[in-house]
Design an enzyme around this catalytic site. Structure first.
Site, PDB file in Angstrom:
ATOM      1  N   GLU A   1       0.828  -1.212   0.000  1.00 42.93           N
ATOM      2  CA  GLU A   1       0.000   0.000   0.000  1.00 42.93           C
ATOM      3  C   GLU A   1       0.863   1.264   0.000  1.00 42.93           C
ATOM      4  O   GLU A   1       0.538   2.245  -0.678  1.00 42.93           O
ATOM      5  CB  GLU A   1      -0.953  -0.001   1.202  1.00 42.93           C
TER       6      GLU A   1
ATOM      7  N   ASP B   1       3.393  -4.660  -5.608  1.00 43.21           N
ATOM      8  CA  ASP B   1       3.797  -5.990  -5.135  1.00 43.21           C
ATOM      9  C   ASP B   1       5.310  -6.083  -4.984  1.00 43.21           C
ATOM     10  O   ASP B   1       5.827  -6.560  -3.965  1.00 43.21           O
ATOM     11  CB  ASP B   1       3.324  -7.072  -6.109  1.00 43.21           C
TER      12      ASP B   1
END
EC number: 3.4.24.71
Length: 762
Positions: free
Chosen positions: A600, A663
């Site tokens: 995030e 990611d």
């Protein structure tokens, strides 16, 4: 490119050895020892003459001293080797044994981790977990959500005297949903009456209201449908302290334009969708199929026309390019088929909208074309299409016949096997979806320990620090942009567990004051909620955005980054196993919730998030040289993921770019944070029987978070709609770019998990 830490525990340094713990007087330096051994020795020639002059006793003593010195060196070396290669102690607590069992059951140790780490990590789990009936996909997220659902069920079914009025409303809503006897008695009546109230639907009876504008206003303003386009309130991307009306493309019944445009590939879905439309028309009293099917086909053809002018998501990633601010008057000129002022005033009542109202439009050409399409389409078809939007949204609140029709279509669309799932699961999901903040306090009190916020805050702080360390080593970014990027990272705000207002009964009741749930009338309660939620939206238009407005409810098993608020949000629902467990090794916690946090945080710097500054404003704050370098770095990742495929269908590396950047960056930040933690706290105990180091366990824990299975239909849907890559490639893609992963698992250069060419952005 970030600098890489040398391998830990590989190779030996011969400069010094340490006996026991480091401390004063415990270091023996080999160079000093060697010097002391040379005292009284002269040059070789003089040494030879001296040796001849020695007595036999002296010669034996010299040899003995030399042997003793050599023995001492050998002992010290052996002790040093033993110290440096000593295996950490094994953890044999009940928690460690339990998590070890879970890890072993998920693995397939017959697979070479350097060939296919996803199968190595998840092969056992996949064999033991076929997609359950009633689902199209299954994984650790699904499992945790089912756990949360069971908790919510118990809370909703057991009243407490201390419950707030808002919580009681959630319970009334849930119980009305569970009252199947009453729902079956009413059958289709609630929706049929609503259709009649709105002027009728040519599919089911006489169509009496030939007024396109009125129908559009009612179905949009009172029932939260989005035919043709969506209208909502959100923070202005270029002035993040203000909310603004926003208009974007919408109106498709299927998840993506691809289903309509690639007809051959999606023929099964298109046929299933048409059959579903016909079945709902029949259930709502539409008479024989011969009259319903042609009209439903016309609606499907109209949606196909909308799909033709809908812009693909991968072409909408540059928010600087698609952002356009216009006035209501300019919008009227752009798309004259809609009478915009009456429409907007109906939606945002009682707020007054005039011609100077600013409106952000994300695709001017789409609105121009949809206006032309509306003007060239028969009014009866337009009404049929708008009413179909209403029917599609509301039919799930009716009796079992409509549930059966939904399930039949879901089987075609997603490969979901028809099954009799318990009614409570449907009702918990719907109650949580609509009134998740109202029931939030119950869930938080039942699941969220008081110190969880502090623990999560500490993890976030560690990840942030690690990310900034990597940021400082990037070679492709200029210093001014790097400085601004660090300021943005420092400014990221953390929201953990739940928004504060929900734990104050008075504040919570104030939010839900205008919503009333009626006992035993499920359809009515849902319609009331749609209307209520739109009034809440209207109320926000003249207010500034605030951090207590979350996009996810506390029980959600998810997290997100908000670019206009520059904040990362972690609901209570995800702060649980397998993402975080107090009793687990920190290697697993950093590989779980640590990677989620890093993911995030990295979104603030992905191809879209990077366009927003530290205050959440969309503006060009990067130097051009760094923008170009960033594009080169990310193009590597686009091509990497383009080469992955599922069932012969390729991943779209452009559409998934933002999530792939997150990611990869999240994994790197979490790994570095874990190394920092070990330096500060010392090596952890290892888990029994696995034969894995803590660093290897970190990567294994990360991979096992993504163990999942999907039906072929669901995989296809994910590839064309989901901005995330399939789980398999979220693991393989990130790990194959990690030099540290290859070092710890000793993967040969050129093996599938250690390619010669790697992609790195952050």
């Amino acid at each position: 490119m970030g600098s890489l830490r040398p391998p830990q525990g590989l190779g030996l340094q011969w400069s010094s050895f340490f006996l026991g713990k480091k401390g004063p007087g415990l270091t023996v330096s080999l160079p000093l020892l060697a010097s002391s051994l040379q005292v009284n020795f002269r040059s070789p020639r003089s040494g030879q003459r001296c040796w001849a002059a020695r007595t036999s006793v002296e010669k034996r003593l010299v040899v003995l001293v030399t042997l003793l010195a050599a023995g001492l060196v050998a002992c010290l070396a052996a002790l040093g080797i033993q110290y440096r290669t000593r295996t950490p102690p094994v953890c044999l607590t009940e928690a460690c044994v339990s998590v070890t069992s879970s890890i072993l059951n998920s693995m397939d140790p017959t697979v070479d981790p350097c060939q296919d780490f996803f199968s190595y990590a998840c092969g056992g789990w996949i064999k033991a977990n076929p997609v359950p009936d009633g689902h199209s996909r299954w994984g650790t997220f699904s499992n945790l959500w089912e756990h949360n659902q069971a908790i919510i069920k118990h809370l909703l079914e057991n009243s407490t005297a201390s419950a707030s009025e808002a919580e009681k409303k959630a319970q009334v809503y849930y119980r009305a949903c569970m009252n199947e006897t009453r729902i079956e008695e009413l059958r289709a009546k609630p929706l049929m009456e609503l259709i009649e109230k709105l002027g009728g639907w040519n599919i089911t009876g006489p169509w009496a209201k030939d007024n396109f504008q009125d129908t559009l206003q009612v179905v949009t303003a009172h029932y939260r449908t989005s035919p043709f386009f969506s209208v909502y309130v959100s923070a202005d991307s270029k002035n993040s302290n203000s909310n603004v009306i926003q208009v974007d493309q919408s109106g498709l019944g299927l998840p993506s334009r691809d289903y309509y445009l690639n007809k051959t590939e999606n023929e099964k879905v298109l046929t299933g969708y048409l059959n579903y439309m016909v079945q709902l028309g029949k259930l709502l009293g539409g008479g024989d199929e011969d009259s319903i099917r042609p009209q439903m086909q016309q609606i499907l053809d109209f949606e196909t026309a909308l799909a033709n002018i809908t812009i693909p998501q991968e072409k909408r990633r540059d928010e600087e390019l698609i952002y356009h601010k216009v006035t209501a008057a300019e919008l009227q000129t752009l798309a004259p088929a809609i009478n915009w002022l009456p429409f907007l005033n109906a939606i945002f009542y009682p707020v007054e909208i005039n011609e100077s109202e600013p409106i952000v439009v994300y695709d001017k050409e789409y609105l121009r074309q949809v206006s032309t399409l509306i003007n060239s389409t028969d009014k009866c078809l337009l009404n049929n299409y708008m009413m179909w939007n209403l029917v599609r949204k509301t039919s799930s609140f009716l009796d079992q016949r409509f549930q059966d029709a939904d399930e039949k279509f879901m089987e075609v669309m997603y490969g979901t096997k028809k099954t009799c799932l318990p009614r409570w699961k449907f009702c918990v999901s719907d109650t949580e979806n609509n009134l998740g903040f109202a029931l939030g306090p119950m869930f938080v009190k039942a699941t969220f320990a008081e110190d969880s916020k502090n623990i999560a805050s500490e993890i976030i702080l560690e990840i942030k620090k690690a990310f900034e360390e990597s940021l400082s080593t990037l070679k492709w970014m200029d210093e001014d942009t790097r400085r601004s990027a660090k300021e943005k990272a420092d400014a990221i705000y953390n929201m953990i567990g739940y928004p504060n207002f929900i734990m104050d009964p008075k504040e919570l009741d104030k939010v839900f004051n205008d919503y009333t749930a009626v006992p035993d009338l499920y359809f009515e309660n849902a319609m009331r909620f749609f209307n209520f939620s739109l009034r809440v939206t209207a109320d926000q238009l003249r207010k500034a955005p605030n951090r207590d407005q979350w996009s996810m409810t506390p029980p959600m098993v998810n997290a997100y980054y908000s670019p206009t608020k520059n904040e990362i949000v972690f609901p209570a629902g995800i702060l649980q196993a397998p993402f975080y467990t107090r009793s687990s090794p920190n290697a697993l916690n950093f590989g779980g919730i640590g990677v989620v946090v890093g993911h995030e945080l990295t979104h603030a710097f992905d191809d879209q998030g990077r366009e927003y500054d530290k205050d959440g404003n969309l503006r060009p704050w990067w130097k051009n040289s760094s923008v170009e370098a960033f594009k080169q770095q990310t193009e590597c990742m686009v091509q990497q993921y383009n080469n992955y495929s599922v069932n012969g269908e390729p991943v779209n590396g452009r559409h998934t770019l933002g999530e792939n950047i997150a990611d990869n960056g999240g994994l790197k930040a979490a790994y570095r944070a874990y190394q920092n933690w070990v330096k500060k706290n010392g090596a952890e105990q290892i888990l029994p029987t696995l034969g894995l180091t803590s660093n290897q366990l970190f990567f294994l824990g990360f991979a096992q978070v993504w163990c999942s299975v999907r039906t072929p239909e669901s995989s296809h849907e994910g590839l064309i709609t989901d901005p995330h890559s399939p789980s398999r490639f979220r693991v393989i893609g990130s790990l194959s770019n990690s030099k540290e992963f290859s070092e710890h698992f000793r993967c040969p250069l050129g093996s599938p998990m250690n390619p010669r060419h790697k992609c790195e952005v952050w």
